[in-house]
Design a protein around this motif. Structure first.
Motif, PDB file in Angstrom:
ATOM      1  N   UNK A  89       0.658  -1.961  -0.164  1.00 42.04           N
ATOM      2  CA  UNK A  89      -0.047   0.135  -0.075  1.00 42.04           C
ATOM      3  C   UNK A  89       0.631   1.124  -0.158  1.00 42.04           C
ATOM      4  N   UNK A  90       2.192   1.063   0.935  1.00 47.05           N
ATOM      5  CA  UNK A  90       3.060   2.062   0.917  1.00 47.05           C
ATOM      6  C   UNK A  90       3.600   2.619  -0.037  1.00 47.05           C
ATOM      7  N   UNK A  91       4.142   1.609  -1.106  1.00 46.04           N
ATOM      8  CA  UNK A  91       4.604   1.629  -2.537  1.00 46.04           C
ATOM      9  C   UNK A  91       3.856   2.313  -3.153  1.00 46.04           C
ATOM     10  N   UNK A  92       2.433   1.828  -3.098  1.00 48.30           N
ATOM     11  CA  UNK A  92       1.658   2.162  -3.768  1.00 48.30           C
ATOM     12  C   UNK A  92       0.905   3.694  -4.609  1.00 48.30           C
ATOM     13  N   UNK A  93       1.389   3.861  -3.191  1.00 52.85           N
ATOM     14  CA  UNK A  93       0.849   5.701  -3.306  1.00 52.85           C
ATOM     15  C   UNK A  93       2.679   6.380  -3.685  1.00 52.85           C
ATOM     16  N   UNK A  94       3.404   5.635  -3.987  1.00 46.85           N
ATOM     17  CA  UNK A  94       4.282   6.405  -3.992  1.00 46.85           C
ATOM     18  C   UNK A  94       4.520   6.479  -5.346  1.00 46.85           C
ATOM     19  N   UNK A  95       4.448   5.536  -6.406  1.00 42.59           N
ATOM     20  CA  UNK A  95       4.283   5.005  -7.869  1.00 42.59           C
ATOM     21  C   UNK A  95       2.898   5.140  -8.246  1.00 42.59           C
ATOM     22  N   UNK A  96       2.027   5.470  -7.675  1.00 39.59           N
ATOM     23  CA  UNK A  96       1.030   6.285  -8.071  1.00 39.59           C
ATOM     24  C   UNK A  96       0.674   7.863  -8.389  1.00 39.59           C
ATOM     25  N   UNK A  97       1.768   8.374  -7.507  1.00 38.48           N
ATOM     26  CA  UNK A  97       2.201   9.741  -7.328  1.00 38.48           C
ATOM     27  C   UNK A  97       3.286  10.376  -8.362  1.00 38.48           C
ATOM     28  N   UNK A  98       4.034   8.716  -8.477  1.00 35.91           N
ATOM     29  CA  UNK A  98       5.425   9.514 -10.053  1.00 35.91           C
ATOM     30  C   UNK A  98       4.665   8.690 -11.338  1.00 35.91           C
ATOM     31  N   UNK A  99       3.617   8.157 -11.218  1.00 30.52           N
ATOM     32  CA  UNK A  99       3.247   7.201 -12.738  1.00 30.52           C
ATOM     33  C   UNK A  99       1.850   6.967 -12.905  1.00 30.52           C
ATOM     34  N   UNK A 100       1.242   7.892 -11.703  1.00 30.57           N
ATOM     35  CA  UNK A 100      -0.563   7.865 -12.063  1.00 30.57           C
ATOM     36  C   UNK A 100      -0.775   8.942 -12.376  1.00 30.57           C
ATOM     37  N   UNK A 101      -2.252   8.593 -12.262  1.00 32.44           N
ATOM     38  CA  UNK A 101      -3.683  10.097 -12.394  1.00 32.44           C
ATOM     39  C   UNK A 101      -2.624  11.821 -12.127  1.00 32.44           C
ATOM     40  N   UNK A 102      -1.713  11.904 -11.779  1.00 29.94           N
ATOM     41  CA  UNK A 102      -1.546  13.017 -11.275  1.00 29.94           C
ATOM     42  C   UNK A 102      -1.306  13.862 -12.601  1.00 29.94           C
ATOM     43  N   UNK A 103      -0.239  13.587 -13.543  1.00 30.01           N
ATOM     44  CA  UNK A 103      -0.064  14.059 -14.700  1.00 30.01           C
ATOM     45  C   UNK A 103       1.048  13.650 -15.262  1.00 30.01           C
ATOM     46  N   UNK A 104       0.206  11.783 -16.120  1.00 28.97           N
ATOM     47  CA  UNK A 104       1.494  11.337 -16.648  1.00 28.97           C
ATOM     48  C   UNK A 104       2.476  11.666 -18.033  1.00 28.97           C
ATOM     49  N   UNK A 105       1.488  13.001 -18.321  1.00 27.59           N
ATOM     50  CA  UNK A 105       2.891  13.388 -19.407  1.00 27.59           C
ATOM     51  C   UNK A 105       3.750  14.003 -19.036  1.00 27.59           C
ATOM     52  N   UNK A 106       4.458  14.817 -17.721  1.00 31.32           N
ATOM     53  CA  UNK A 106       4.367  15.602 -17.599  1.00 31.32           C
ATOM     54  C   UNK A 106       5.504  15.276 -16.615  1.00 31.32           C
ATOM     55  N   UNK A 107       4.996  14.006 -15.612  1.00 28.82           N
ATOM     56  CA  UNK A 107       5.626  13.055 -15.254  1.00 28.82           C
ATOM     57  C   UNK A 107       6.653  12.326 -15.356  1.00 28.82           C
ATOM     58  N   UNK A 108       6.045  11.602 -16.156  1.00 33.94           N
ATOM     59  CA  UNK A 108       6.991  10.494 -17.534  1.00 33.94           C
ATOM     60  C   UNK A 108       7.800  11.001 -17.977  1.00 33.94           C
ATOM     61  N   UNK A 109       7.852  12.599 -18.457  1.00 31.33           N
ATOM     62  CA  UNK A 109       9.243  13.314 -18.989  1.00 31.33           C
ATOM     63  C   UNK A 109       9.604  14.324 -17.444  1.00 31.33           C
ATOM     64  N   UNK A 110       9.664  13.793 -16.145  1.00 28.20           N
ATOM     65  CA  UNK A 110      10.366  13.901 -14.784  1.00 28.20           C
ATOM     66  C   UNK A 110      10.926  12.471 -14.655  1.00 28.20           C
ATOM     67  N   UNK A 111      10.573  11.393 -15.195  1.00 22.47           N
ATOM     68  CA  UNK A 111      11.164  10.212 -14.031  1.00 22.47           C
ATOM     69  C   UNK A 111      11.983   9.851 -15.740  1.00 22.47           C
ATOM     70  N   UNK A 112      11.650  10.254 -17.017  1.00 25.31           N
ATOM     71  CA  UNK A 112      12.872   9.536 -18.131  1.00 25.31           C
ATOM     72  C   UNK A 112      13.707  10.491 -17.286  1.00 25.31           C
ATOM     73  N   UNK A 113      13.798  11.799 -17.509  1.00 25.52           N
ATOM     74  CA  UNK A 113      15.237  12.713 -17.050  1.00 25.52           C
ATOM     75  C   UNK A 113      15.140  12.751 -15.522  1.00 25.52           C
ATOM     76  N   UNK A 114      15.126  11.682 -14.118  1.00 25.26           N
ATOM     77  CA  UNK A 114      16.267  11.655 -14.067  1.00 25.26           C
ATOM     78  C   UNK A 114      16.882   9.779 -14.072  1.00 25.26           C
TER      79      UNK A 114
END
Lengths: 198, 198
Positions: A89-114
DNA sequence: CCTCCACTGACACAGTGTGTCAACCATGCC
DNA sequence: GGCATGGTTGACACACTGTGTCAGTGGAGG
């Protein structure tokens, strides 16, 4: 009174981060200077550093708060819940923030950058190491074991490892894969080792 | 002919690293400048950077070769050996290099320096991430599974996590704990999840 | 209106990492 | 022995980062 100045400061910080992320993702991390970011945001380099201590921070700090939230989630899970479920559950919250509904396009760019920039990836892992220590304390308290027992530490490390694996595979799929399903598959591998030590 | 110039260059590099490590450990990483290290070694800052690309490299590169050796060890283990045993042997080699008989006093200082300096710790973790990718490929080839299967990746990540946990606890004990026994205890936690997927 | 305070830009400074160039030195060839 | 040559070094110069300091500016509240 935290109202006006405080809120304005946070607002400026968020917009600055937005501009910085866009510029860094578009042009590349290493070849983009702080002066360019500051200029794009209409401020001086000195002012930029009043909001973010370094060029790395403007990217990483986006994820810094997540660690705290993950710790809160873990602490809030029912004490009787098996570690595997609580950690999932705890990890699910983190993965949802990084790759979930928040803003997929923007977060994908950020994650790829990191993940694609060595110095950022290094900071990301270091940040995670800090969270790991805190989560270990929470889990050890949940289970009522002492610091000599390796289970809480290893369990938390395994959970964070599942997070990393899921995040990397999600980024490798260009965001097309389901992050929660990837996390489930990673946890399925770990599950036999996540049972409390009798 | 690689003999003379090549060997001398390597020799100078090793002595330079020795001086640097001693100075960094004694005075502290952040407050020690590259100029000071270079001066202590009797050379200019420019020459220092001809041997090591950065101040971080002079510390980290000591462990950079270990990753390659670990990969070799893993690849050399008999193919029929269970993953848990093969990985335990590979990690055992790494932990022996870092905390074994090689030079306990010096290595303890280096490990404490790395674990206690955020920027070095970050580089250390990043280095490990690179090794993880290579080890995953080796293990996947051993098991004859495709890249979609998460087991090899998770198994390698778990093994490296055991390495980290053992190394940290060894450093926290000031070198008094037995590193191989710490590694055994960490692997004991992981063992239920390290069986190949039927 | 005036005071106070946070914010900002403009320097200056230490430190890192890199490119460039002339000097030097050892090896090898004539 | 003299001399070309490739590798090494030191001495600059340069771009960039991160921080300290200080004066100016604008707004909130007395």
């Amino acid at each position: 009174m935290v109202s006006l100045a405080e809120r304005k400061r946070q607002l400026v910080g968020e917009e600055l981060r937005e501009i910085a992320l866009q510029l860094l993702a578009a042009k590349g991390y290493d070849v983009t200077t702080v002066d360019e970011i500051a200029a794009a945001a209409g401020m001086s380099r000195r002012t930029f550093h009043r909001y973010y201590a370094s060029k790395e921070d403007v990217v990483i700090q986006l994820l810094a708060d997540v660690g705290e939230q993950v710790r809160t989630v873990l602490a809030a899970r029912p004490a009787a819940e098996p570690p595997a479920v609580a950690l999932r559950q705890a990890v699910g919250m983190a993965i949802d923030f990084c790759a979930g509904h928040h803003d997929p396009v923007k977060m994908l760019a950020v994650v790829r950058l990191i993940l694609g920039t060595p110095s950022l990836h290094a900071r990301f892992l270091e940040l995670q190491a800090g969270a790991q220590a805190e989560l270990t304390a929470v889990l050890a308290a949940r289970l009522g074991v002492d610091g000599d027992d390796m289970f809480p530490e290893m369990a938390v490390r395994m959970a964070l490892t599942a997070f990393d694996a899921a995040l990397e595979r999600w980024a490798a799929s260009n965001g097309s894969a389901d992050p929660q399903e990837l996390t489930d598959r990673a946890f399925a591998v770990l599950e036999p080792a996540l049972r409390p030590p009798a």
